[in-house]
Write an enzyme that holds these catalytic residues in place. Structure first.
Site, PDB file in Angstrom:
ATOM      1  N   LYS A 166       0.844  -1.198   0.000  1.00  0.00           N
ATOM      2  CA  LYS A 166       0.000   0.000   0.000  1.00  0.00           C
ATOM      3  C   LYS A 166       0.884   1.255   0.000  1.00  0.00           C
ATOM      4  CE  LYS A 166      -3.202   2.523   2.992  1.00  0.00           C
ATOM      5  NZ  LYS A 166      -4.387   2.568   2.119  1.00  0.00           N
ATOM      6  N   CYS A 222     -25.121   7.746  -1.193  1.00  0.00           N
ATOM      7  CA  CYS A 222     -24.486   7.080  -0.057  1.00  0.00           C
ATOM      8  C   CYS A 222     -23.945   8.161   0.870  1.00  0.00           C
ATOM      9  CB  CYS A 222     -23.364   6.152  -0.566  1.00  0.00           C
ATOM     10  SG  CYS A 222     -22.753   4.991   0.678  1.00  0.00           S
ATOM     11  N   GLU A 250     -28.681   3.386  -4.041  1.00  0.00           N
ATOM     12  CA  GLU A 250     -27.720   4.000  -4.952  1.00  0.00           C
ATOM     13  C   GLU A 250     -28.219   3.840  -6.382  1.00  0.00           C
ATOM     14  OE1 GLU A 250     -23.721   3.092  -3.855  1.00  0.00           O
ATOM     15  OE2 GLU A 250     -23.037   3.199  -5.916  1.00  0.00           O
ATOM     16  N   GLU A 273     -24.954  -7.942  -1.069  1.00  0.00           N
ATOM     17  CA  GLU A 273     -23.730  -8.619  -1.502  1.00  0.00           C
ATOM     18  C   GLU A 273     -23.517  -9.940  -0.763  1.00  0.00           C
ATOM     19  OE1 GLU A 273     -20.767  -5.693  -0.196  1.00  0.00           O
ATOM     20  OE2 GLU A 273     -20.092  -7.221   1.200  1.00  0.00           O
ATOM     21  N   HIS A 290     -19.404   9.063  -5.339  1.00  0.00           N
ATOM     22  CA  HIS A 290     -18.081   8.529  -5.678  1.00  0.00           C
ATOM     23  C   HIS A 290     -17.338   9.454  -6.633  1.00  0.00           C
ATOM     24  CE1 HIS A 290     -20.343   4.840  -4.485  1.00  0.00           C
ATOM     25  NE2 HIS A 290     -19.292   4.772  -3.722  1.00  0.00           N
ATOM     26  N   ILE A 323     -27.421  10.380   3.860  1.00  0.00           N
ATOM     27  CA  ILE A 323     -27.312   8.971   4.249  1.00  0.00           C
ATOM     28  C   ILE A 323     -26.615   8.801   5.592  1.00  0.00           C
ATOM     29  CG2 ILE A 323     -26.613   6.685   3.390  1.00  0.00           C
ATOM     30  CD1 ILE A 323     -28.773   8.167   1.734  1.00  0.00           C
ATOM     31  N   LYS A 366     -17.079  -7.077  -7.084  1.00  0.00           N
ATOM     32  CA  LYS A 366     -16.654  -8.009  -6.033  1.00  0.00           C
ATOM     33  C   LYS A 366     -16.246  -9.365  -6.584  1.00  0.00           C
ATOM     34  CE  LYS A 366     -18.561  -5.867  -2.175  1.00  0.00           C
ATOM     35  NZ  LYS A 366     -18.025  -5.885  -0.849  1.00  0.00           N
ATOM     36  N   ARG A 419      -6.214  -0.286  -1.140  1.00  0.00           N
ATOM     37  CA  ARG A 419      -7.164  -0.194  -0.024  1.00  0.00           C
ATOM     38  C   ARG A 419      -7.283  -1.514   0.733  1.00  0.00           C
ATOM     39  NH1 ARG A 419     -11.297   3.483   0.189  1.00  0.00           N
ATOM     40  NH2 ARG A 419     -10.814   5.304  -1.066  1.00  0.00           N
ATOM     41  N   CYS A 420      -7.218  -1.405   2.048  1.00  0.00           N
ATOM     42  CA  CYS A 420      -7.332  -2.586   2.892  1.00  0.00           C
ATOM     43  C   CYS A 420      -8.415  -2.352   3.933  1.00  0.00           C
ATOM     44  CB  CYS A 420      -6.023  -2.845   3.616  1.00  0.00           C
ATOM     45  SG  CYS A 420      -4.639  -3.052   2.488  1.00  0.00           S
TER      46      CYS A 420
HETATM   47  N1  GLN Z   1     -24.448   5.737   7.204  1.00  0.00           N
HETATM   48  C1  GLN Z   1     -23.272   5.384   6.468  1.00  0.00           C
HETATM   49  C2  GLN Z   1     -22.618   6.645   5.923  1.00  0.00           C
HETATM   50  O1  GLN Z   1     -23.333   7.559   5.640  1.00  0.00           O
HETATM   51  C3  GLN Z   1     -23.588   4.451   5.332  1.00  0.00           C
HETATM   52  C4  GLN Z   1     -22.368   4.002   4.608  1.00  0.00           C
HETATM   53  C5  GLN Z   1     -22.600   2.922   3.585  1.00  0.00           C
HETATM   54  O2  GLN Z   1     -23.695   2.711   3.131  1.00  0.00           O
HETATM   55  N2  GLN Z   1     -21.575   2.220   3.219  1.00  0.00           N
HETATM   56  O3  GLN Z   1     -21.418   6.706   5.757  1.00  0.00           O
HETATM   57 ZN    ZN Z   2     -24.168   3.303   0.800  1.00  0.00          ZN
END
Ligand code: GLN
Ligand code: ZN
Length: 759
Positions: free
Chosen positions: A19, A730, A669, A609, A698, A435, A116, A519-520
């Site tokens: 890393k 997200c 999402e 997932e 993202h 979120i 994934k 990333r880990c």
């Molecule tokens: N509540 C978390 C955040 O807002 C949700 C994160 C996620 O869905 N991975 O960061």
């Molecule tokens: Zn999310």
């Protein structure tokens, strides 16, 4: 004589050396030569660690992703990268990470899609196919690593991803038939095997984990065609299946014309006798008997009881290995200085697992007496775990056993309670929310680190977090959002944060596992019955609510996500552990409610997932996963509004289960897919409220007001507008405030204009 080998070793380094080396290189702080040196040092160390094995893996090392390496090995590089300048390593990182257009460089390049790896938390770069894809062998890298391995004294066994699994994992962007490319791919693999053999390689490991899926006739035939094509190759091929059972693929897999077959005897121990019976008399069988996906010591005596008769029967044809590559477990338990010694004694990381493999092979080859001390130590550890009062909490077990469907049932139907909620919370149409997390600034991370190290008092730490909460609340009020959040500044990670405050969870210091690229993640270790004695989030939320008249949404991580992102117990079914988590988080939900928080979100980011690889097992998983969520969420009064959030929103096959969770609101999402993911709602009448994400978190791009309106109107074609929410895709923790504020401002004004035109 049983032979030992390994299917792959973690490449990140015990102190995440990879890393640090790659990130230094990306920042421009080191040369390619320095990066290459760091890589060869890690490989050298890994081979030294694996010197006890009869065959050591080569080709498991990668600067970013082994499937991307495989694409380069096959000369299969996207055109957009192949035509740009730079050397091979630059092109490689360009596919992995993309390149944004800078001032001096107007050539932005899209990164390869990431997804994934089977049901693990590792992500690979998806090979991009089209009807015109071509392949040509580029084996230099692999060959030089074979040479390197020999120099460090091990017998190299190169690893490649097999042709069928390679196609299985690819995506045809023009929707063309992936299998049509098999004919073009096979000669390249054939040439590769010949080249390796010409370079003195005896065995080649050919990974074909697609063998554990439900395969239709065409895919089954592809396996037969592919390996039929290799029947005359000079190298000996070990085809490996892992992550599950072969089930109805046993006959086909056992009879492929190759020298060896590896199977996952952790997931599929009960089918091994069938496989032995199906195997041609000259074929090697590699049994994956050490768990490559979990961190517990193996029960060596128990394994030997089972293996000894098999070893007698197979003789030299028996190989021993971990169930899959060790990519999915941490490297060395010896690094852990702060783990509770009792729990540490139950664990085995990568290095320890290699030791177990050696003990098993020695016991089979020379009798148990040859390794008596190791076996005694192991038996003592296994017994200590079984008998430990740390694992067993009768009260928790009793509570979990007493769960009734009633516990997961709201008092009234959605329609009745929704009206009460809207009135009580005073919500407009198209309500806006986020979120949960707001930007995790440098200051926040620094404060948390100092607090952890004891350099910041609890009092000062709390004061600093409260300042962050206040900042987030003020900002949201100014933006005029409808349901506010506290921003989650106190959380390092959404699973670790809750795990740390529950009994039954342990945490490693260096237990890193690669997630993607550099990333880990450090999955917590769930070792015992789960208990939560103290409220976890209540004080933060209560404080946030004092700052505003608007409702503040409590934010929790759901039981299925806690489970799927931890190393879990192997001494009870996952469903049982999940129910214990559900009861613990349910308590937190009720405490939040009792302290005046009327909107509560329970994130289930990892529910989708966690679906099993085989469809026949989906329903069983969904049944207990949904039940766990219901038990967590549904004990609240009608006036309390529950939310859930999911990141991966491909719901086509499971929408009935998502609806059965009965959350009042689900945020998902969808923005990047241009609301296409909502197609599922054409045929399914989803009964409750939905917030389809309108802001791609993202990306650094800021969505314009009209874009948001457009997206919401698209959503409104499938879902009645009175049940729509407006929110990002997200959490915002990886973004900067100067992106988040304008993006949310546009989102809110879009919601207002929607209300206006809808009224
Ligand atoms: N509540 C978390 C955040 O807002 C949700 C994160 C996620 O869905 N991975 O960061
Ligand atoms: Zn999310």
């Amino acid at each position: 004589m049983a032979i030992t080998h390994n299917l792959g070793f973690p490449r990140i380094g015990a102190r995440r050396e990879l890393k640090h080396a790659t990130e230094r290189y990306w920042r421009g702080d080191s040369s390619q030569e320095e990066l290459e040196t760091a890589g060869s040092q890690i490989r050298e160390q890994n081979w030294q660690r694996q010197a006890v094995l009869d065959y050591a893996p080569v080709g498991d090392f990668s600067f970013y992703d082994h499937l991307l390496d495989n694409s380069f090995l096959l000369g299969h590089v996207p055109d957009r990268v192949a035509i740009t300048g730079g050397n091979a390593l630059d092109r490689y990182f360009r596919v992995a990470r993309g390149r944004s257009a800078g001032d001096d460089d107007a050539s932005a390049i899209r990164a390869g899609e990431m997804t994934k790896w089977f049901d693990t938390n590792y992500h690979y770069i998806v090979p991009e196919l089209s009807a015109d894809s071509t392949f040509s062998l580029d084996a230099d890298r692999l060959l030089s690593q074979v040479e390197e391995a020999r120099k460090s004294g091990v017998t190299p066994k190169p690893i490649v991803v097999g042709p069928v699994t390679y196609l299985w994992l690819s995506k045809a962007e023009d929707e063309s038939d992936r299998l049509a490319l098999l004919d073009r791919l096979l000669p390249v693999y054939h040439e590769l095997f010949e080249t390796l053999a010409a370079n003195g390689v005896d065995w080649v490991q050919v990974d074909e984990p697609a063998l554990v899926y439900d395969l239709d006739v065409d895919w089954k035939k592809a396996f037969e065609t592919a390996y039929g094509h290799f029947a005359d190759t000079s190298a000996r091929l070990m085809v490996t299946a892992y992550f599950g059972k072969l089930a109805d693929n046993i006959q086909m897999a056992a009879n492929l014309p190759v020298a060896g077959l590896h199977v996952d005897a952790i997931k599929g121990r009960d089918e091994v006798s069938k496989i032995v019976a199906a195997l041609p008399a000259d074929k090697v069988l590699s049994l994956g008997i050490i768990d490559g996906r979990n961190v517990w010591k193996a029960d060596l005596a128990g394994l030997l009881d089972w293996l000894e008769p098999i070893a007698k029967q197979l003789g030299d044809r028996l190989w021993l290995a971990p169930s899959c590559s060790m990519l999915h477990v941490p490297i060395d338990l010896a690094s852990e200085k702060n783990l509770d010694p009792e729990i540490k004694n139950w664990l085995a990381f990568g290095v320890q697992k290699l030791g177990e493999l050696e003990v098993l092979a020695t016991a089979l080859n020379h009798g148990r007496a040859a390794v008596q001390r190791a076996l005694d130590g192991n038996a003592e550890a296994i017994a200590s775990r079984r008998a430990s009062a740390r694992v067993d909490d009768p009260e928790v077990k009793q509570a979990a056993a007493a769960i009734t469907p009633q516990l997961g049932q709201r008092n009234t139907s959605y329609a009745e309670r929704a009206e009460q909620q809207y009135n009580g919370l005073n919500l407009p149409e198209y309500p806006t929310t986020t979120i949960g997390s707001f930007p995790q600034t440098k200051d926040i991370r620094k404060a948390r680190q100092r607090y952890k190290k004891g350099n910041l008092s609890r009092e000062d730490y709390v004061a600093e977090m409260k300042r962050e909460i206040e900042r987030a609340v003020r900002e949201q009020e100014q933006l005029d959002l409808d349901v506010l959040v506290h921003g989650e500044p106190e959380r390092n990670d959404m699973v670790e944060y809750f795990g740390e405050q529950m009994a039954g969870y342990a945490f490693s210091e260096y237990g890193w596992v690669q997630s993607f690229g550099s990333r880990c993640v450090k999955p917590p270790i769930l070792y015992g019955d789960i208990r939560r004695d103290q409220p976890i989030t209540v004080d933060w939320l209560k404080y946030a609510q004092t700052l505003t008249e608007k409702p503040v949404k409590g934010m929790l991580t759901g039981p299925v996500t806690m489970l799927n992102w931890s190393f879990v117990r192997d001494d009870q079914p996952r469903s049982q552990t999940c129910m214990q988590l559900a009861l613990a988080i349910r308590q937190e939900v009720l405490d939040l409610e009792a302290s005046g928080i009327n909107v509560i979100q329970i994130d289930e980011a990892a529910l989708r997932e966690g679906l099993p690889l085989r469809r026949s097992q989906w329903q069983e998983y969904l049944d207990w996963a949904v039940e766990a969520f219901r038990v967590t969420a549904n004990g609240v009064a009608d006036t309390t509004q529950t939310h859930t959030h999911m990141c991966y929103s491909e719901f086509n096959d499971i929408i009935g289960s998502i609806a059965a969770m009965d959350a009042d609101v689900i945020t998902i999402e969808t923005s990047r897919s241009n609301m296409e993911l909502l197609d599922v709602f054409d045929d399914f009448d989803y009964p409750n409220e939905i917030g389809p994400g309108v802001y791609d978190i993202h990306s650094p791009n800021i969505p314009a007001e009209n874009q948001v309106v457009e997206l919401m109107n698209k959503a409104g074609e499938r879902i009645p507008p009175e049940r729509l929410w407006v929110n990002p895709d997200c959490g915002l923790k990886t973004r900067q405030w100067d992106e988040v504020s304008p993006a949310l401002a546009n989102m809110v004004s879009a919601a207002k204009s929607l209300r206006h035109s809808h009224a």
